[in-house]
Design a protein around this motif. Structure first.
Motif, short mmCIF file in Angstrom:
data_model
loop_
_atom_site.label_atom_id
_atom_site.label_comp_id
_atom_site.label_asym_id
_atom_site.label_seq_id
_atom_site.Cartn_x
_atom_site.Cartn_y
_atom_site.Cartn_z
N ALA A 82 -13.58 5.34 5.18
CA ALA A 82 -12.52 4.34 5.37
C ALA A 82 -12.64 3.29 4.27
O ALA A 82 -13.70 2.69 4.10
CB ALA A 82 -12.65 3.69 6.74
N ALA A 83 -11.56 3.07 3.53
CA ALA A 83 -11.58 2.15 2.40
C ALA A 83 -10.61 1.01 2.61
O ALA A 83 -9.61 1.14 3.33
CB ALA A 83 -11.22 2.89 1.11
N TYR A 87 -4.18 -6.29 3.51
CA TYR A 87 -3.24 -6.66 4.58
C TYR A 87 -2.98 -5.53 5.58
O TYR A 87 -2.01 -5.57 6.32
CB TYR A 87 -1.90 -7.14 3.98
CG TYR A 87 -2.08 -8.14 2.88
CD1 TYR A 87 -2.66 -9.37 3.11
CD2 TYR A 87 -1.68 -7.83 1.58
CE1 TYR A 87 -2.86 -10.28 2.08
CE2 TYR A 87 -1.86 -8.74 0.55
CZ TYR A 87 -2.44 -9.97 0.81
OH TYR A 87 -2.63 -10.86 -0.20
N THR A 88 -3.82 -4.49 5.61
CA THR A 88 -3.63 -3.40 6.57
C THR A 88 -4.99 -3.02 7.14
O THR A 88 -6.04 -3.53 6.74
CB THR A 88 -3.01 -2.14 5.93
OG1 THR A 88 -3.97 -1.51 5.08
CG2 THR A 88 -1.77 -2.50 5.12
N SER A 89 -4.97 -2.08 8.09
CA SER A 89 -6.23 -1.48 8.55
C SER A 89 -6.77 -0.57 7.45
O SER A 89 -6.12 -0.33 6.43
CB SER A 89 -5.98 -0.68 9.83
OG SER A 89 -5.09 0.39 9.58
N ALA A 90 -7.97 -0.05 7.67
CA ALA A 90 -8.58 0.82 6.67
C ALA A 90 -7.79 2.11 6.52
O ALA A 90 -7.25 2.65 7.48
CB ALA A 90 -10.03 1.13 7.06
N GLY A 107 -2.79 6.47 5.07
CA GLY A 107 -2.63 5.08 4.70
C GLY A 107 -2.97 4.14 5.85
O GLY A 107 -2.95 4.53 7.02
N GLY A 108 -3.29 2.90 5.53
CA GLY A 108 -3.54 1.90 6.55
C GLY A 108 -2.23 1.40 7.15
O GLY A 108 -1.14 1.75 6.70
N PRO A 113 -5.59 0.54 13.62
CA PRO A 113 -6.33 1.61 12.93
C PRO A 113 -5.59 2.94 12.95
O PRO A 113 -5.16 3.39 14.00
CB PRO A 113 -7.64 1.69 13.71
CG PRO A 113 -7.78 0.37 14.39
CD PRO A 113 -6.38 -0.07 14.70
N THR A 114 -5.45 3.54 11.79
CA THR A 114 -4.77 4.83 11.69
C THR A 114 -5.74 6.00 11.55
O THR A 114 -5.34 7.15 11.69
CB THR A 114 -3.82 4.85 10.48
OG1 THR A 114 -4.56 4.50 9.31
CG2 THR A 114 -2.68 3.86 10.67
#
Length: 211
Positions: A82-83, A87-90, A107-108, A113-114
């Motif tokens: 996870a990177a 402004y988003t989840s990992a 994508g985040g 969390p996705t």
């Protein structure tokens, strides 16, 4: 400060692998077939950095930023992790040792969390999209992600004899045990009522075979 060391088990064969960025305590270390990956938080308080090493100074360097508390899992020579994305989840990435072999798989999202609960199962990486309540798997090829099914409030995924077993918390006092193979949707096996309150944010039991 900390130093990365390599050893063959003898005094003569023990030496430091020089990398200035690896002076802080590693958060996690994961081995693939031919490399060791290290997540290390710099003393500056910035996001953790992902390093790789083949045991030589020349082959030890940073690959970029990771998300705080990012998970890392290895399958063969591939590292899934996870990177950080602003402004988003990992986001979920796969890497095979270099920046050039890095590919983003998921994508985040600002909604949640996705891709988390990363779990290798029989050569696949299973992961959970909390926002959509979706269980997915991937072999690391972008575009080949497979939606397995839907399940709310998963708290753990474990590999048991090549099948993914999952625990879900449908309410504050109930566990649900689910199972899936690579070609079928999740199947609920058992509902377990407890006499105490459960918390999504505390560690939950792992699933394993009896010895």
């Amino acid at each position: 400060s900390y130093r990365l060391m390599i050893s063959d088990g003898t005094t003569r064969g023990t030496r430091a692998v020089e990398e200035p960025g690896l002076s802080s305590r590693p958060a996690e270390m994961v081995r693939t077939d031919n490399l060791l990956y290290i997540s290390s938080s710099p003393n500056t308080g910035d996001y953790p950095q992902l390093y790789r090493t083949d045991g030589t100074t020349a082959g030890t360097f940073s690959l970029g930023r990771m998300h705080n508390n990012g998970e890392m899992k290895a399958i063969g020579n591939k590292l899934f992790y996870a990177a950080h994305e602003p402004y988003t989840s990992a986001a979920l990435y796969v890497r095979e040792g270099t920046r050039e072999t890095t590919r983003r798989l998921v994508g985040g999202s600002v909604a949640g969390p996705t891709a988390f609960l990363l779990t290798p199962v029989n050569g696949w990486l299973y992961y959970y999209n909390e926002y959509g309540g979706e269980l997915w798997r991937t072999n690391g090829t972008p575009g080949d992600e497979v939606l397995i099914g839907h399940s709310s409030n998963l708290v753990t995924i474990d590999d048991v004899n090549g099948k993914a077993f999952m625990l879900a918390l449908p309410n504050e006092m109930t566990f649900e045990l689910w199972r899936t193979g690579p070609d079928g949707p999740p199947e609920r096996l058992k509902t377990i009522d407890t006499n105490y309150y459960l918390d999504l944010y505390t560690p939950q039991p792992n699933i394993s075979t009896a010895s």
